[in-house]
Each structure stands twice: as C-alpha cells, then as structure tokens.
Write an enzyme that holds these catalytic residues in place. Structure first.
Site, PDB file in Angstrom:
ATOM      1  N   GLU A 103       0.766  -1.129   0.106  1.00 46.90           N
ATOM      2  CA  GLU A 103      -0.302   0.009   0.027  1.00 46.90           C
ATOM      3  C   GLU A 103       0.984   1.332  -0.023  1.00 46.90           C
ATOM      4  O   GLU A 103       1.800   1.189   0.505  1.00 46.90           O
ATOM      5  CB  GLU A 103      -0.776  -0.153   1.204  1.00 46.90           C
ATOM      6  CG  GLU A 103      -1.975  -1.053   1.179  1.00 46.90           C
ATOM      7  CD  GLU A 103      -2.944  -0.971   2.197  1.00 46.90           C
ATOM      8  OE1 GLU A 103      -2.713  -0.455   3.181  1.00 46.90           O
ATOM      9  OE2 GLU A 103      -3.986  -1.978   2.182  1.00 46.90           O
ATOM     10  N   CYS A 116       3.302   8.620   0.849  1.00 44.31           N
ATOM     11  CA  CYS A 116       3.964   7.604   1.758  1.00 44.31           C
ATOM     12  C   CYS A 116       4.008   6.226   1.119  1.00 44.31           C
ATOM     13  O   CYS A 116       3.047   5.678   0.695  1.00 44.31           O
ATOM     14  CB  CYS A 116       3.007   7.461   2.894  1.00 44.31           C
ATOM     15  SG  CYS A 116       3.084   6.379   4.241  1.00 44.31           S
ATOM     16  N   CYS A 123       6.269  -6.683   7.203  1.00 43.61           N
ATOM     17  CA  CYS A 123       7.361  -6.203   7.927  1.00 43.61           C
ATOM     18  C   CYS A 123       7.895  -7.236   9.038  1.00 43.61           C
ATOM     19  O   CYS A 123       6.927  -7.832   9.611  1.00 43.61           O
ATOM     20  CB  CYS A 123       6.816  -4.818   8.437  1.00 43.61           C
ATOM     21  SG  CYS A 123       8.079  -4.028   9.525  1.00 43.61           S
ATOM     22  N   CYS A 127       6.017  -4.712  15.705  1.00 46.90           N
ATOM     23  CA  CYS A 127       5.798  -3.712  16.635  1.00 46.90           C
ATOM     24  C   CYS A 127       4.077  -4.039  17.118  1.00 46.90           C
ATOM     25  O   CYS A 127       3.275  -4.288  16.422  1.00 46.90           O
ATOM     26  CB  CYS A 127       5.773  -2.406  16.119  1.00 46.90           C
ATOM     27  SG  CYS A 127       7.405  -1.898  15.613  1.00 46.90           S
ATOM     28  N   CYS A 130       1.162  -1.889  15.732  1.00 47.03           N
ATOM     29  CA  CYS A 130       0.895  -1.785  14.385  1.00 47.03           C
ATOM     30  C   CYS A 130       0.271  -2.621  13.507  1.00 47.03           C
ATOM     31  O   CYS A 130       0.736  -3.839  13.751  1.00 47.03           O
ATOM     32  CB  CYS A 130       2.435  -1.480  13.777  1.00 47.03           C
ATOM     33  SG  CYS A 130       2.523  -1.042  12.108  1.00 47.03           S
ATOM     34  N   GLY A 185       6.938  -1.545   6.069  1.00 49.22           N
ATOM     35  CA  GLY A 185       8.162  -2.130   5.940  1.00 49.22           C
ATOM     36  C   GLY A 185       9.295  -1.351   6.842  1.00 49.22           C
ATOM     37  O   GLY A 185       8.937  -0.266   7.058  1.00 49.22           O
ATOM     38  N   SER A 217      12.017   6.878   7.663  1.00 51.03           N
ATOM     39  CA  SER A 217      11.545   6.361   8.978  1.00 51.03           C
ATOM     40  C   SER A 217      11.964   5.199   9.305  1.00 51.03           C
ATOM     41  O   SER A 217      11.761   4.264   8.783  1.00 51.03           O
ATOM     42  CB  SER A 217      10.220   6.723   9.179  1.00 51.03           C
ATOM     43  OG  SER A 217       9.742   6.388  10.371  1.00 51.03           O
ATOM     44  N   LEU A 240      10.635   6.695  17.997  1.00 52.97           N
ATOM     45  CA  LEU A 240      10.983   6.371  19.386  1.00 52.97           C
ATOM     46  C   LEU A 240      10.042   5.931  19.991  1.00 52.97           C
ATOM     47  O   LEU A 240      10.031   4.757  20.513  1.00 52.97           O
ATOM     48  CB  LEU A 240      11.394   7.798  19.864  1.00 52.97           C
ATOM     49  CG  LEU A 240      11.895   7.630  21.313  1.00 52.97           C
ATOM     50  CD1 LEU A 240      13.256   6.894  21.411  1.00 52.97           C
ATOM     51  CD2 LEU A 240      12.351   9.140  21.854  1.00 52.97           C
ATOM     52  N   HIS A 241       9.021   6.522  20.284  1.00 53.36           N
ATOM     53  CA  HIS A 241       7.557   6.060  21.060  1.00 53.36           C
ATOM     54  C   HIS A 241       7.789   6.052  22.451  1.00 53.36           C
ATOM     55  O   HIS A 241       6.806   6.099  23.276  1.00 53.36           O
ATOM     56  CB  HIS A 241       7.132   4.851  20.348  1.00 53.36           C
ATOM     57  CG  HIS A 241       6.907   4.852  18.892  1.00 53.36           C
ATOM     58  ND1 HIS A 241       6.517   5.936  18.069  1.00 53.36           N
ATOM     59  CD2 HIS A 241       6.764   4.006  17.741  1.00 53.36           C
ATOM     60  CE1 HIS A 241       6.538   5.663  16.940  1.00 53.36           C
ATOM     61  NE2 HIS A 241       6.529   4.598  16.484  1.00 53.36           N
ATOM     62  N   CYS A 358      -1.420   5.950   9.937  1.00 59.08           N
ATOM     63  CA  CYS A 358       0.010   5.312  10.207  1.00 59.08           C
ATOM     64  C   CYS A 358      -0.458   3.999  11.255  1.00 59.08           C
ATOM     65  O   CYS A 358      -1.078   4.088  12.148  1.00 59.08           O
ATOM     66  CB  CYS A 358       0.752   6.279  11.354  1.00 59.08           C
ATOM     67  SG  CYS A 358       1.283   7.787  10.518  1.00 59.08           S
TER      68      CYS A 358
END
Ligand code: SAH
Length: 363
Positions: A103, A116, A123, A127, A130, A185, A217, A240-241, A358
């Site tokens: 996508e 984007c 991926c 995470c 996500c 990814g 990123s 970072l998060h 996101c």
C-alpha cells in the site's frame, strides 16, 4: 535484478529499467556503443516527462529504442484499488509482478502533497501497536518497485487531477512534493534497494526531488544507522515512541536487541548536514507513553537543539489493545514538551476512515 546480472540464457525475465541508476544506464549505453550522454534524454522521457511509449521518444534513435525494448521491462506496479478518504487522503493498493501487494498513501495538506510509500511487503518488526506488522514479513521490495510506486501513483494522479480539473500545469507537472518511507516495512532492513531508489528519486536529471523532501523513517536498526554516511543525505525520522527501555521493549521488540543507550550512541554518529535535525516520531498511547516519567526520560535522552518531536496520537484499528489519549491530553503533552524547549508538532492523522493512517496499512 540489475542489467549487469541478467543472463538471457537462464532467465526469461527482463530486468526492470527503473532499477538502474544514472551511472548504470551510462554503462549500458557504452556497452552497446551508444553515446553515454543519451542518458540525459532517456531520463528526461522516462522520469521527467514520464512518457513510457518508446516511439514518442523523438530525440532517441530508433536503434536504441528497439534495443531498450529488447533489454528492459518498463512496466510499473499495477494500481489495483484506490480508496478516497473524506479528508482528501487517497490510499492505493499496488500489485507487483509476482502478485504481492503493498500500500501507498497520498496525503494532501495546505502546502504539500506527500506520498507515503512502502519498502517491504509486510514487515518483520512486529511492533505491538502496528496493524501493518501483524501480517509478518514477506519480502523486500526492489528499487524498481519502490520507484515504481512513485511513478505509477504520479501517473495516476496526473490523470485524475486532469479529469477532475485540479491540475493547472498540464500532464507533465509533478505535484507530489514530498516522499516519506513510512508505508509498510522497515526501510533500513532493505538498505541497498532503498538507497538505490532514493538516488533515483533525487537524481537531478530525473525525478529530481530535493534532499529535504524525502524522509526515511526507521525503528533504529543500529548497524544500518552507522552506515548512513553511505546514504544520500535525506531527512531521518526515528520511531522512538518511548524513552524508557522496558516500555519500548514492549512496543518495538527490536529494542531488546538495540536498546536506547546504544540507539542514541548510533544516532550521534549520523552525519547531519548543517541545520538539519533528526525527527523523533512519538506515539501517544494513553497511560503508557504520555506520563510525567516519559517527560523526564525524554529530557535525558534528546537534545532540543538537534531534534524535532512529532507526536502521533495512536490510531486504533480493529482488534487494537492500546488506547488513544484525548485531544486535550495530546495537546497538554505537546505543550509540556514545548516548555522544555523542544520543537514539537502533532501529526494530524489523515485517512483513518479508510484505514490509511499510520500503522493501519496492510496489503
Ligand atoms: N518501520 C519504519 C517505517 C514505518 S513508518 C518505522 O517504524 O519507522 C510508520 C509510522 O507509523 C511509524 O512511526 C510507526 O511507529 C507509526 N505507527 C504504526 N502503527 C501506528 C498506529 N497504530 N498509530 C499511530 N502510528 C502508528
């Protein structure tokens, strides 16, 4: 596959033209006894004018046009679905030659049109917040597929804009102003192909994006961050998060391999052009990343002079376990960072009604 790796005896698939950077096209031309300067005209047709019909390349000799057709595949990823969000965001589903799908999202705002794009099918980072990651890793995208996302969508958009009357400058005008590697990814796990694609996107004879118009990123793959000196000097964003290892371990499992202290030691070594800053993407999850402790830990980790913080209020998706803070709390966290001297912005989430925000992408 590059042209130099292509052996017609044992491979019936042609290399894709968009996998070759400028100097490689020069080499190809020389090998076939053409002037290497023809690369300028070729890049002009293929990347600036984006005319893929060889017979329209009026200043290219017939001999070369025929040869190029024999030697290269000029096809692009196929756009098999588009979805329009009420905020103007458009999500694309693109299909590759082997039927794998990725996508990409086109995000308009007042002064820019950001594309984007994905760098991998799926991926491997897993995470926990996500949606994209729930699919697991399938394969890396090749350079021609990454550049192909841009070319295919640009072509689509030019046509769309003409039909809907939104493009004043005619069919060759490129309106996409920014590219972010923030689709599916982990770009640094596909270093060579993403680098190659970036060189093509930047090439002044071709697509000609400015270095500051492209952002990569990453979760922070340390061995690759240490190689960023070999990468064209585009903007870098670090996901970072959380500034606390035990929380980041939970959010981004690779943090167990590359913990914060090591990550920041590596970031220090990234050569940054004058005035440029690293962007830190910071996911706001209620009760987990927006606490007073986080502010204290952030202060120890990040210097306000060399960085920008981009707050991303968590986007929920079907089956998500974390919670998004209220808008007031988001603003409060942002203001607190501002008082601490940070340049801080809140990412206004786009396309959430079509799962294009996101972390919501999933082929
Ligand atoms: N793997 C790279 C590139 C993907 S960028 C990276 O992680 O940086 C995608 C961005 O969206 C990352 O900052 C990611 O952390 C963020 N994101 C993922 N899921 C999200 C969600 N549910 N809500 C908000 N942001 C999310």
């Amino acid at each position: 596959m590059l042209y130099s790796e292509y052996n017609p005896q044992n491979n019936s698939v042609l290399p894709n033209f968009y996998g070759l950077i400028y100097s490689e096209v020069e080499d190809y031309l020389l090998q076939h006894s053409f002037s290497k300067y023809v690369v300028i005209q070729l890049f002009n047709w293929v990347y600036k004018k984006q005319l893929r019909e060889h017979d329209k390349w009026s200043n290219i000799s017939k001999k070369l046009r025929v040869q190029l057709k024999i030697d290269f595949d000029f096809s692009l990823p196929q756009i098999i679905e588009t979805r329009h969000s009420c905020d103007g965001t458009i999500k694309f589903l693109l299909q590759m030659k082997d039927n794998e799908k990725v996508e990409a999202v086109l995000i308009p705002s007042e002064d820019r049109l950001t594309l984007c794009i994905s760098t991998q099918v799926g991926c491997a980072m897993r995470c926990t917040f996500c949606f994209t990651g729930t699919k697991g890793f399938i394969r890396n995208l090749k350079c021609h597929e990454i550049v192909g996302e841009y070319l295919a969508i640009n072509e689509w958009y030019n046509q769309y804009a003409q039909e809907t009357g939104r493009l004043p400058g005619g069919p060759t005008q490129t309106l996409i102003t920014n590219i972010v590697y923030m689709g599916q990814g982990e770009p640094l796990n596909n270093f060579q192909e993403v680098k190659r694609a970036t060189l093509l996107l930047l090439d002044p004879q071709g697509i000609a994006f400015g270095q500051r118009k492209i952002t990569l990123s990453t979760v922070g793959i340390i061995p690759m961050l240490l190689k960023m000196g070999e990468f064209p000097p585009i903007n870098i964003a670090i996901s970072l998060h959380s500034p606390r290892d035990h929380v980041r371990d939970q959010l981004i499992p690779i943090n167990r391999t590359f913990p914060l202290a090591q990550l920041f030691a590596a970031i220090e070594k990234i050569p940054l052009k004058a005035h440029r800053r690293i962007t830190y993407e910071y996911l706001l999850i209620e009760g987990l990343t927006n606490t007073a402790e986080d502010l204290v830990a952030l202060k120890k980790l990040i210097s306000p002079e060399r960085s920008k913080i981009n707050l991303i209020p968590y986007n929920e998706f079907p089956g998500a376990t974390y919670k998004r803070p209220t808008d007031e709390k988001v603003l409060q966290f942002c203001n607190q960072l501002g008082e601490m001297g940070y340049t801080c912005t809140v990412r206004r989430s786009k396309g959430s009604d079509i799962l294009a925000a996101c972390g919501q992408l999933r082929g």
